[in-house]
Write an enzyme that holds these catalytic residues in place. Structure first.
Site, PDB file in Angstrom:
ATOM      1  N   HIS A 196       0.858  -1.244  -0.018  1.00  0.00           N
ATOM      2  CA  HIS A 196      -0.047  -0.037  -0.081  1.00  0.00           C
ATOM      3  C   HIS A 196       0.977   1.246   0.066  1.00  0.00           C
ATOM      4  O   HIS A 196       1.964   1.355   0.523  1.00  0.00           O
ATOM      5  CB  HIS A 196      -0.889   0.191   1.417  1.00  0.00           C
ATOM      6  CG  HIS A 196      -1.938  -1.248   1.333  1.00  0.00           C
ATOM      7  ND1 HIS A 196      -2.659  -1.755   0.626  1.00  0.00           N
ATOM      8  CD2 HIS A 196      -1.470  -2.203   2.532  1.00  0.00           C
ATOM      9  CE1 HIS A 196      -3.315  -2.762   0.879  1.00  0.00           C
ATOM     10  NE2 HIS A 196      -2.655  -3.027   1.967  1.00  0.00           N
ATOM     11  N   ARG A 249      -1.235  -4.492  -6.387  1.00  0.00           N
ATOM     12  CA  ARG A 249      -0.844  -5.979  -6.424  1.00  0.00           C
ATOM     13  C   ARG A 249       0.417  -5.896  -7.172  1.00  0.00           C
ATOM     14  O   ARG A 249       0.672  -5.611  -8.177  1.00  0.00           O
ATOM     15  CB  ARG A 249      -2.078  -6.569  -7.229  1.00  0.00           C
ATOM     16  CG  ARG A 249      -2.292  -7.903  -6.857  1.00  0.00           C
ATOM     17  CD  ARG A 249      -3.487  -8.553  -7.551  1.00  0.00           C
ATOM     18  NE  ARG A 249      -4.675  -8.159  -6.892  1.00  0.00           N
ATOM     19  CZ  ARG A 249      -5.941  -7.862  -7.333  1.00  0.00           C
ATOM     20  NH1 ARG A 249      -5.996  -7.535  -8.929  1.00  0.00           N
ATOM     21  NH2 ARG A 249      -6.895  -7.317  -6.741  1.00  0.00           N
TER      22      ARG A 249
HETATM   23 ZN    ZN Z   1      -2.962  -4.990   3.137  1.00  0.00          ZN
END
Ligand code: ZN
Length: 314
Positions: free
Chosen positions: A97, A192
């Site tokens: 993140h 991702r």
């Molecule tokens: Zn996470």
């Protein structure tokens, strides 16, 4: 006196989810592939409704907007935290993140995401991914571009009761056979890195290689902070983490205790057992918010709870 605000969770079906949210927590889940219970959330991707009382049926985001006084809200802004229970029947993608600064710039002003995990249960040989083995940022880039996943990804064993703080820029993934309670900033921005080359509806899910390389921090430094436990009446109260976004505590109660956090509101999740909060019966699987001005919360019964609050700015 103000009432406790009970919350109705929102459920998310995922390719890696299972049915333990039903089997272990008694929730009415949409399918046998239910990965996430958004237990306390005002995020637009899963905005919980109020389950009872004066505000029954309102969403948490509406309540936060229209009755900021219940949350000690000052000025504008969104409900800051999101609490989830995650059932990983299979491996989640390897992800990372951004922090607030990167997210604000590249994700339409979104918050970044700092999150933490308490392992509620896991298989005997369960593992998770946390961190990577690259020595510097150059090597992060090289290992990702050349798909050297086995060398890159740092896999560690986990046990019930373990706790992990995951700061932005940390490569991480929950792996098969793990149920966790996650407390996080209210953000849904995930990059991702690698998805084990799996297919969803016949296609691989999108990867975010450039953004991942931008935000991954190197080298990885494991968090070794000591947890402190204090006895409050009949409860052992362990501070799992305190950072700029949240303070998370675990309460193991056999008898009676009083919770009096120095915070504008407190999120509470009942994760084992049953008892009472004030005069209200509570049991495993229930989530509620102690509003601003409620005062100290009396708890009784045999329960394990996890609570979170936003630390007061100094
Ligand atoms: Zn996470």
């Amino acid at each position: 006196m103000r009432e406790l605000i009970f919350i109705e969770p929102v459920f998310k079906e995922t390719i890696w989810g299972g049915k333990r949210l039903h089997d272990d927590y008694g929730y009415d889940i949409p399918s046998d592939h239910t990965g996430e219970c958004w237990a306390i959330s005002a995020h637009p991707n899963g905005d919980c409704r109020i389950a009872s009382g004066e505000y029954k049926g309102m969403t948490l985001s509406e309540l936060y907007k229209e009755h900021g006084e219940l949350f000690g809200k000052k000025g504008a802004g969104e409900f800051p935290l999101l609490v989830k229970i995650i059932d990983a029947k299979a491996d989640l993608s390897i992800q990372v993140h951004p922090d607030d600064v990167y997210a604000a710039k590249h994700e339409n002003g979104s918050l970044g995401k700092t999150e933490c995990w308490y392992i509620l249960d896991c298989d005997e040989d369960a593992q998770i991914v946390i961190g990577h083995n690259a020595k510097d940022h150059e090597e992060v880039k090289e290992m990702i571009e050349n798909k050297r996943w086995d060398e890159f990804i740092r896999v560690v064993p986990v046990h019930k009761g373990d706790f992990f703080q995951i700061v932005p820029g940390t490569v991480h993934a929950i792996k098969t056979g793990t149920v966790i309670l996650e407390t996080q900033q209210s953000s849904d921005v995930t990059y991702r890195v690698y998805d084990y080359d799996r297919l969803q509806n016949g296609k691989p899910r999108d990867l975010h290689i450039k953004q991942s390389i931008d935000v991954i921090r190197a080298p990885f430094v494991p968090d070794t902070a000591l947890k402190k436990t204090e006895k409050i009446l009949d409860a052992n109260v362990t501070t799992l983490v305190e950072c700029e976004y949240y303070r998370v505590k675990k309460i193991d109660l056999e008898g009676e205790t009083v919770i009096d956090e120095n915070a504008s509101f407190v999120n509470v999740s009942v994760l084992e057992g049953e008892g009472k909060a004030g005069d209200v019966r509570i049991k495993k699987g229930m989530h509620f918010i102690v509003p601003c001005g409620y005062g100290p919360l009396k708890l009784s019964g045999n329960m394990m709870l996890i609570i979170s609050a936003v630390p007061q700015r100094k």
